[in-house]
Design a protein around this motif. Structure first.
Motif, PDB file in Angstrom:
ATOM      1  N   TRP A   7      88.785  33.518   8.870  1.00 42.98           N
ATOM      2  CA  TRP A   7      89.924  34.054   8.120  1.00 42.98           C
ATOM      3  C   TRP A   7      91.256  33.642   8.730  1.00 42.98           C
ATOM      4  O   TRP A   7      92.316  34.031   8.230  1.00 42.98           O
ATOM      5  N   LYS A   8      91.204  32.840   9.789  1.00 48.81           N
ATOM      6  CA  LYS A   8      92.440  32.440  10.460  1.00 48.81           C
ATOM      7  C   LYS A   8      93.417  31.720   9.532  1.00 48.81           C
ATOM      8  O   LYS A   8      94.621  32.013   9.549  1.00 48.81           O
ATOM      9  N   PRO A   9      92.971  30.760   8.685  1.00 42.94           N
ATOM     10  CA  PRO A   9      93.918  30.096   7.770  1.00 42.94           C
ATOM     11  C   PRO A   9      94.603  31.073   6.810  1.00 42.94           C
ATOM     12  O   PRO A   9      95.769  30.891   6.462  1.00 42.94           O
ATOM     13  N   VAL A  10      93.863  32.111   6.388  1.00 42.92           N
ATOM     14  CA  VAL A  10      94.450  33.110   5.486  1.00 42.92           C
ATOM     15  C   VAL A  10      95.539  33.892   6.203  1.00 42.92           C
ATOM     16  O   VAL A  10      96.638  34.101   5.677  1.00 42.92           O
ATOM     17  N   LEU A  11      95.253  34.331   7.415  1.00 47.42           N
ATOM     18  CA  LEU A  11      96.232  35.089   8.196  1.00 47.42           C
ATOM     19  C   LEU A  11      97.463  34.241   8.496  1.00 47.42           C
ATOM     20  O   LEU A  11      98.596  34.741   8.463  1.00 47.42           O
ATOM     21  N   GLU A  12      97.244  32.964   8.798  1.00 47.61           N
ATOM     22  CA  GLU A  12      98.379  32.069   9.082  1.00 47.61           C
ATOM     23  C   GLU A  12      99.260  31.882   7.848  1.00 47.61           C
ATOM     24  O   GLU A  12     100.484  31.786   7.954  1.00 47.61           O
TER      25      GLU A  12
END
Length: 292
Positions: A7-12
Motif C-alpha cells: 500500500w506504499k504507493p497509495v500512501l505516497e
C-alpha cells in the motif's frame, strides 16, 4: 495487498496530494474539501478491490487528523457518533461512548486488541437494553489494564442503543443546545451591547424573525433594512466565532464582539445601500438615526 508494503504507493499519492504547494494557498473551506477528497475519494477504488491492513487504515486516519489539526479543527471534540447498529463506528478510534475515542482513555486495553479498527458491532454484546463487551485480547488484562477494563465495563453498562438504523455523526453542541440558544441566549451580553449602541430597549429575539428580517422596531422601510443588516451581521459573527470556539478553542469577549459587529455592518451597509449616506463617525456615535 494484505501486506502494508503493498500500500506504499497509495500512501505516497495521498501525501503528495496533501503537500501540494497549491493546496496551501486555498481558503479554509477549500483545504477542508481537498482533505475530504483525498482521504475519502482516492482510496475508494482500492478499498473496493482489496481489504486494507489495520496499519494502513491507521496511517490514513493519522494523516486526516494531522491535516485537520493544521486547520485548527479537532473533530474528536466537536463530533460524536450516535450508535444505531454499530456497524460503521470504530469501537476504539471513534468518539461514541464518551467525548474522546476509547483508545485515548483506555490506551492499555487498546494495545491488547488484535483488531484496532474493529467496529462497535463486533465488540458490543446486547442483552435486551443491557450492553457488555465481546473481547478478543492477545493476553488477559491484569493490573492497571484490568482496572481499565472494569471502568470500561461500567461505562458500557450505562450505555443504551436501539440497535437499529445506521450510525451517524452528531455535532456535540450539548444535550439541550439549539441554534437559537447558541446565537441568542449564549451571547446575551453581545446583544445587550448592540442594543445599547443603538440606544434601543432590548426585546426578546426570535430565530425565524431574525433571519426573515422581521423586527418590532418602528422605522422607515430603509431603516428596517439597515437594522436587518445589523441583526444578520450579529448572527453571522456570533456563529462564526462560536465555531472558532468549538474547533480552535478561541475566546470572543463582548467588547471585541461589538467592535467587529460595528466594522462589519458598516462595511456591508455602506457598500450595498447606495441610497443611504453613511459615514463612519456617525455610525459609531449615533447609529439610531440611520434606522428611524
Amino acid at each position: 495487498m494484505t501486506k502494508s508494503v503493498n500500500w506504499k504507493p497509495v500512501l505516497e499519492k495521498f501525501e503528495k496530494r496533501l503537500s501540494d504547494l497549491k493546496a496551501r494557498v486555498l481558503s479554509f473551506g477549500g483545504q477542508l474539501t481537498l482533505i475530504n477528497s483525498v482521504l475519502n475519494s482516492l482510496p475508494l477504488y482500492f478499498f473496493s478491490l482489496f481489504r486494507a491492513p489495520p496499519s494502513v487504515l491507521h496511517k490514513l486516519e493519522c494523516a486526516r487528523r494531522i491535516e485537520l489539526d493544521n486547520l485548527g479543527i479537532n473533530f474528536t471534540k466537536a463530533f460524536k457518533k450516535e450508535i444505531g447498529n454499530g456497524k460503521d463506528t470504530r469501537f476504539w478510534l471513534d468518539s461514541w461512548l464518551i467525548d474522546t475515542p476509547l483508545c485515548e482513555r483506555f490506551s492499555r486495553l487498546f494495545r491488547l486488541d488484535p483488531v484496532p479498527n474493529t467496529s462497535v458491532q463486533d465488540r458490543l454484546m446486547r442483552s435486551g437494553e443491557i450492553c457488555s463487551g465481546s473481547w478478543n485480547w492477545v493476553r488477559e488484562p491484569r493490573g492497571r489494564t484490568d482496572a481499565e477494563l472494569n471502568e470500561l465495563m461500567r461505562l458500557l453498562q450505562d450505555f443504551s442503543t436501539n440497535n437499529s438504523g445506521d450510525d451517524r455523526w452528531r455535532w456535540s453542541l450539548g444535550a439541550n443546545e439549539t441554534v437559537a440558544h447558541a446565537i441568542f441566549q449564549c451571547q446575551n451580553e453581545v446583544w445587550n451591547r448592540v442594543y445599547d449602541w443603538f440606544g434601543l430597549s432590548r426585546v426578546t429575539l426570535n430565530l425565524s424573525n431574525a433571519f426573515l428580517g422581521r423586527t418590532s422596531i418602528q422605522s422607515t422601510e430603509e431603516g428596517a433594512r439597515v437594522w436587518q443588516a445589523v441583526e444578520w451581521t450579529c448572527d453571522y459573527l456570533i456563529w462564526k466565532n462560536r465555531n472558532k470556539k468549538v474547533f480552535k478553542n478561541s475566546s470572543w469577549n463582548p467588547p471585541v464582539a461589538l467592535n467587529e459587529i460595528q466594522i462589519k455592518s458598516f462595511e456591508w451597509i455602506s457598500k450595498r445601500c447606495k441610497t443611504l449616506e453613511i459615514d463612519w463617525h456617525s455610525w459609531l456615535t449615533n447609529p439610531k438615526k440611520f434606522i428611524m
